[in-house]
Design an enzyme around this catalytic site. Sequence first.
Site, PDB file in Angstrom:
ATOM      1  N   HIS A 156      35.129  32.823  15.488  1.00 55.23           N
ATOM      2  CA  HIS A 156      33.798  31.964  15.224  1.00 55.23           C
ATOM      3  C   HIS A 156      32.709  32.521  16.211  1.00 55.23           C
ATOM      4  CE1 HIS A 156      35.761  29.431  12.631  1.00 55.23           C
ATOM      5  NE2 HIS A 156      36.790  28.746  13.392  1.00 55.23           N
ATOM      6  N   ASP A 190      42.704  33.507   8.888  1.00 59.81           N
ATOM      7  CA  ASP A 190      42.790  32.158   9.554  1.00 59.81           C
ATOM      8  C   ASP A 190      42.158  31.256   8.511  1.00 59.81           C
ATOM      9  OD1 ASP A 190      42.547  30.678  12.471  1.00 59.81           O
ATOM     10  OD2 ASP A 190      41.024  29.844  11.172  1.00 59.81           O
ATOM     11  N   HIS A 192      40.292  28.960   8.685  1.00 67.19           N
ATOM     12  CA  HIS A 192      38.544  28.729   8.761  1.00 67.19           C
ATOM     13  C   HIS A 192      37.757  30.244   8.414  1.00 67.19           C
ATOM     14  CE1 HIS A 192      40.434  25.649  11.271  1.00 67.19           C
ATOM     15  NE2 HIS A 192      39.597  24.722  10.602  1.00 67.19           N
ATOM     16  N   ASP A 279      46.956  28.366  10.836  1.00 63.73           N
ATOM     17  CA  ASP A 279      46.542  27.061  10.518  1.00 63.73           C
ATOM     18  C   ASP A 279      46.189  27.032   9.060  1.00 63.73           C
ATOM     19  OD1 ASP A 279      44.444  28.879  10.367  1.00 63.73           O
ATOM     20  OD2 ASP A 279      43.042  27.541  11.797  1.00 63.73           O
TER      21      ASP A 279
HETATM   22  C1  SP5 Z   1      40.042  29.261  15.552  1.00 60.46           C
HETATM   23  C2  SP5 Z   1      40.040  28.001  14.861  1.00 60.46           C
HETATM   24  O1  SP5 Z   1      40.807  27.844  14.013  1.00 60.46           O
HETATM   25  N1  SP5 Z   1      39.048  27.253  14.940  1.00 60.46           N
HETATM   26  C3  SP5 Z   1      38.704  26.026  14.297  1.00 60.46           C
HETATM   27  C4  SP5 Z   1      37.918  24.958  14.668  1.00 60.46           C
HETATM   28  C5  SP5 Z   1      37.661  23.813  13.984  1.00 60.46           C
HETATM   29  N2  SP5 Z   1      37.120  22.807  14.377  1.00 60.46           N
HETATM   30  C6  SP5 Z   1      37.064  21.688  13.891  1.00 60.46           C
HETATM   31  C7  SP5 Z   1      38.240  21.007  13.594  1.00 60.46           C
HETATM   32  C8  SP5 Z   1      38.066  19.518  12.835  1.00 60.46           C
HETATM   33  C9  SP5 Z   1      39.522  19.103  12.855  1.00 60.46           C
HETATM   34  N3  SP5 Z   1      39.892  17.880  12.717  1.00 60.46           N
HETATM   35  C10 SP5 Z   1      41.119  17.474  13.352  1.00 60.46           C
HETATM   36  C11 SP5 Z   1      41.824  16.131  13.006  1.00 60.46           C
HETATM   37  C12 SP5 Z   1      42.892  16.098  14.189  1.00 60.46           C
HETATM   38  N4  SP5 Z   1      43.582  14.867  13.736  1.00 60.46           N
HETATM   39 ZN    ZN Z   2      41.218  28.345  12.099  1.00 58.65          ZN
END
Ligand code: SP5
Ligand code: ZN
Length: 338
Positions: A156, A190, A192, A279
């Site tokens: 990111h 990934d 994302h 993930d």
């Molecule tokens: C490297 C990577 O995988 N970065 C991901 C960043 C995501 N950040 C926002 C995540 C929103 C997740 N919500 C989680 C709820 C937990 N109960």
């Molecule tokens: Zn990710």
Amino acid sequence: MQIIYSEKQADHQPRWEWNFGKKNAYPEKTARIRTIVKELNKRGMSQIIRQERSFALDHIHRIHDPEMVRHIKSCANMPEGESAYAHIFPYRTYTPHPKTNMIRAGYFCFDVGTTIARHTYVAAKSAVDVALTGAELIAKGKEREVFSLSRPPGHHADRRIYGGYCYFNNAAIAADYLSKGGKVAILDLDFHHGNGTQSIFYESSHVYFASIHGDPRDYYPYFCGFKSERGEYLGHKMNHNVPLPKGVDDAAYLAELDKVLTRIKRFTPAYLVISMGFDTFESDPVGDFALTSPCYHEIGARLRRLGPPVLAVLEGGYAMKELGVNAANFAEGLMGKE
Ligand code: SP5
Ligand code: ZN
């Protein structure tokens, strides 16, 4: 096959992130690497695991604005337990405020989930070294597959802005290093979209970028990762996004992977860099796909079969109970173990 990790990442331990106004425990934990290494050892791979060597900062400065690097480094003198949270997001045409790292924080980051503290710089630098140690082994022809357990993750992070638990773009820095030896394809697996990596190589004809990820209409990083983003100028048609809806299973995912691998093959890269996230796993607390553990072995095997040497760099993956198994399955697939 070699697996690289660093002891220097362990003290980077942000405690929470903000998510649309809610405070969550930080999913990007130190124990992620520990649980992966433990499972690799359990499967008898300890002799192929080694620690990183240190590379000059020049490699980072080729990809990141030295001002941002300096900002992250400046937080190394914060008191233990304190961290720099963004409070204000100033117009980016302004110059970075010189006064305190606290005030500066929002100038260099694009979310409020990614904090910097005393141990962040050393960890982020070590994550780059882990990726570069792998890249060097591949560039010198000593290995055909390397899995670099970089933490914190990197995909990111853009030239002068960090976020998404990422500070320096480990995979992009490694790809840039490898590009001295020929064309490089980066495939981001990934959950994302790898917005930072895409942006860094958006106008480059020498580095192809492809990403399979959760549809940005619904998932982080929300503002990019769409199909219409194809690259610009010399990089036109060198960027390929595959946004997918939630719940994608093994069969659907592998079908999409094959299509992307066919495109990558047409680009005839000398090296393949994988931004490898776990993930996409069915019970990951952050991602929303439905891959099972055996699928990661299959992904590794298909990447190996493509042909070019493979440098896989760890990105996300937060299901702590299964992360070790998933990463070890991937490693065994990549090394050609049945
Ligand atoms: C490297 C990577 O995988 N970065 C991901 C960043 C995501 N950040 C926002 C995540 C929103 C997740 N919500 C989680 C709820 C937990 N109960
Ligand atoms: Zn990710």
